[in-house]
Design an enzyme around this catalytic site. Structure first.
Site, PDB file in Angstrom:
ATOM      1  N   CYS A 203      37.511  55.045  41.671  1.00 48.45           N
ATOM      2  CA  CYS A 203      38.666  55.941  41.740  1.00 48.45           C
ATOM      3  C   CYS A 203      39.571  55.766  40.530  1.00 48.45           C
ATOM      4  O   CYS A 203      40.386  56.642  40.235  1.00 48.45           O
ATOM      5  CB  CYS A 203      39.437  55.706  43.027  1.00 48.45           C
ATOM      6  SG  CYS A 203      39.947  53.995  43.281  1.00 48.45           S
TER       7      CYS A 203
ATOM      8  N   GLU B 260      44.863  57.933  49.081  1.00 49.40           N
ATOM      9  CA  GLU B 260      44.460  57.619  47.697  1.00 49.40           C
ATOM     10  C   GLU B 260      43.214  58.450  47.452  1.00 49.40           C
ATOM     11  O   GLU B 260      42.175  58.211  48.046  1.00 49.40           O
ATOM     12  CB  GLU B 260      44.206  56.120  47.562  1.00 49.40           C
ATOM     13  CG  GLU B 260      43.932  55.667  46.145  1.00 49.40           C
ATOM     14  CD  GLU B 260      42.455  55.556  45.863  1.00 49.40           C
ATOM     15  OE1 GLU B 260      41.909  56.480  45.190  1.00 49.40           O
ATOM     16  OE2 GLU B 260      41.841  54.577  46.292  1.00 49.40           O
TER      17      GLU B 260
END
Length: 672
Positions: free
Chosen positions: A295, A256
């Protein structure tokens, strides 16, 4: 000075001469040191495999789920200590809700899902039985079992608690031990949380270890039973996943990474509408929460050309009124970036964005830091008038309080701009236009891990653009890493091996602890409804006496319920229907009669009938036919300290032994 320790092979190991200093994000003062160049990662890997893994695999999914719940409660009672430490990372009290409370909440969700959606067993049944032969004597089913390795979790600096727990929870539930490697900048918060988890006494030995500092040659020791789960930059992800040893041994790698997430203001969300105000609120929150170091933060903002000026004005006003300061101050709404190095990186990226966009709010050159030496920046909003000609806006992530507004012409143009990011964790669309929502899914879903729609109808309950929920997939294609985390039980499956098992009904019944038609039945010596949950055996079966279904039964049921459908009341009309030979019994009449045939009426261990599933009516029943029932214990699942759920396989047959109905009955049965 905090000396961040590693927890390796059952022992705490302090930092050594290889340790790196860690500065407070608020003041710039050195507050901690982390790292140990002599850490024996080989011993850690062996300890996880030889001690942690076997201990976890002896437990059922429910055992591990109960441990997760207990651990979440334990951490929740001690989270203030984590708050106090986390302030040094630049995080505000509101930021703690995303990181610390969010991590604890994720554990609660996995604890609940483990009890509700997984069996009280050590093998997970993945999907239904497949009949591979004509007669049903050779069957197949997919099962999943825990990998016999370790989950290596390499985490980013921005969420030192949530980042660890959102990986740990599904790994632990799967039955796999974890080795956690936090980012050095915030490792002292992760270490404090790990200490609490270990001090709780809840975890089996070897279930959790911590690396403070580098991973050494750990990755070169892994094989196909191990999993590497990474969160961080695309450059680091590429370096790690390209490790020849990982490739040669087919080690699972989940990434990720960088993500140019975007948000689209729908054409219907004009200034003055609740949707416009909602959009401003969401954009402001995503730019300022964690000082934009998320993120999932919004990096690109797409708005209809007619709404751009109003959006710039409204969002700039909100940003300029944001109280920036010491995160320990209750009045502060945005704290510092994690470090001065991170601030410098953001400014470097901002300079690149400025070649294609005009800054319309927030000037770092004229900004005065509220605390000298701290890593503070103002939120910066840019405007790009020609996003089609831009390049850097669609490939550069300034990981801080930075976002760019750009106009779009129509839905196709907005979709094209979204997809220019080449893969993101999340894109949001604020609209009430259902047609637009469908277009967005068809056009943009392939490039995004999550699509978040919100408007006045859902805003009261919506969790926000930037809040990954443990129930839903977190990850994304392309630039976002191509990985996937969370997603409920999907996240658990990343740490398990899916295997196709083929064999007879008896073999599959024994493997899955779930009775399959065709497997051996045991005739009940006494009525099964008189037996407690624990006394019932899988495959135990009751065969009832038959009962005739009369025309009077059908008419009485029709008038009593009001269901006078012609197939039950009109002989000629029923015969004209290709499904019926004439008047037939109601399906629900058959269910009622079936219950009457197998129910034991006296008070006993059966506490409640909670429903039925997989109901199928297979053949019509005419007046004068008889029906009988076979009731078989299919599956047992504990639910509370006093009762559990029993699933019964029910087959209703006629006088010719032909199936007329089949379903699954659910009851709650007492343990004693």
């Amino acid at each position: 000075m905090i000396d961040v320790h590693s927890f390796a092979a059952g022992h705490w190991t302090p930092s050594d001469s290889a340790a790196r200093p860690i500065a407070c994000a608020i003041t710039g003062e050195i507050i901690a040191r982390s790292g140990n160049g002599a850490l024996d990662v080989g011993a850690m890997h062996a300890y996880a495999r030889e001690v942690g893994g076997p201990a976890l695999r002896k437990l059922t999914f429910h055992d591990r789920a109960r441990m997760l719940k207990a651990l979440a409660i334990y951490l929740g009672e001690r989270k203030q200590a984590l708050y106090d430490l986390s302030f040094h990372t630049g995080a505000t009290q509101a930021d703690h809700a995303f990181d610390i409370d969010g991590g604890i909440g994720t554990m609660f969700v996995y604890a609940s899902k483990g009890r509700r959606e997984m069996p009280d067993a050590r093998i997970y049944l993945d999907g239904e039985v497949e009949q591979l032969g004509r007669e049903g004597t050779f069957l197949g089913r997919h099962v999943a079992v825990p990998l016999q390795g370790v989950g290596v979790h390499i985490n980013a600096f921005n969420f030192p608690v949530w980042g660890m727990l959102e990986k740990f929870a599904p790994t632990f539930l799967a039955g796999v031990p974890s080795i956690v490697k936090p980012a050095t900048a915030t490792s002292y918060v992760t270490e404090a949380c790990v200490r609490m988890m270990l001090e709780s006494g809840i975890l089996p030995d070897g279930a959790l270890q911590l690396i403070a500092g580098g991973t050494g040659d750990l990755l070169k020791r892994l094989d196909a039973q191990d999993v590497v789960s990474f969160t961080g930059s695309a450059d680091t992800a590429l370096k790690l996943r390209s490790e020849p040893h990982l490739l040669a041994n087919a080690v699972r790698f989940v990434a990720e990474q960088d993500s140019l997430n975007a948000s689209v203001l729908g054409p219907d969300a004009a200034p003055g509408t609740p949707e416009f105000d909602l959009f401003v609120t969401e954009a402001h929150r995503e730019m300022t929460t964690k000082a934009g170091q998320k993120c999932t933060a919004i990096r690109r903002i797409m708005a209809p050309a007619t709404h751009v000026d109003a959006l710039i004005a409204a969002l700039s006003e909100r940003l300029q009124s944001t109280q920036i300061g010491d995160p320990r101050d209750k009045a502060t709404r945005m704290g510092a970036l994690v470090s001065t190095a991170q601030r410098a990186d953001v400014l470097e990226k901002v300079a690149a964005l400025a070649t294609e966009a005009e800054r319309v709010s927030g000037d770092p050159d004229s900004f005065r830091a509220p605390v000298e030496g701290g890593a503070f920046l103002p939120p910066m909003l840019f405007h790009c008038a020609d996003p089609d000609a831009a390049e850097r806006l669609h490939d550069t992530e300034a990981f801080g309080p930075v976002s760019t507004i750009m106009p779009y012409r129509d839905a196709d143009h907005a979709i094209a701009l979204l997809n220019r990011g080449k893969g993101s964790l999340v894109a949001s669309v604020i609209t009430r236009d259902t047609d637009l929502a469908r277009e967005m899914v068809l056009g943009a879903a392939a490039w995004h891990g999550r699509l978040y729609f919100n408007n006045r109808d859902s805003m009261a309950e919506a969790t926000g653009h930037g809040a990954p929920m443990p129930h839903m997939v977190h990850g994304g294609p392309g630039r976002a890493g191509g990985g996937e985390e969370l997603g409920g039980i999907r996240g658990v499956m990343h740490y398990m091996q899916r295997t196709a098992v083929q064999g007879s009904p008896d073999i599959l019944t024994a493997v899955g602890a779930e009775w399959i038609p065709g497997a051996t039945e045991t005739t009940a010596s006494e009525h099964p409804f008189t037996k407690t949950f624990h006394d019932l055996a899988i495959g135990e079966t009751l065969h009832t006496d038959p009962r005739e279904v009369t025309l009077d039964d059908i008419e009485t049921f029709a008038h009593f319920t009001g269901d006078t459908f012609y197939a039950h009341m009109d002989e000629e009309a029923a015969k004209a229907n290709p499904f019926f030979p004439g008047r037939v019994a109601h399906g629900y009449l058959l269910l009622s009669f079936a219950a009457g045939l197998f129910v034991q009426p006296d008070p006993g261990p059966v506490l409640a009938n909670t429903g039925l599933g997989a109901l199928t009516f297979l053949k019509p029943v005419s007046p004068g036919d008889t029906i009988a029932v076979r009731l078989t214990v299919k599956k047992k699942t504990p639910r509370t300290d006093t009762y559990g759920q029993v699933r019964w396989h029910v087959t209703v047959t006629n006088q010719d032994a032909e199936k007329v109905a089949e379903y699954e009955l659910h009851t709650m049965n007492a343990y004693s």
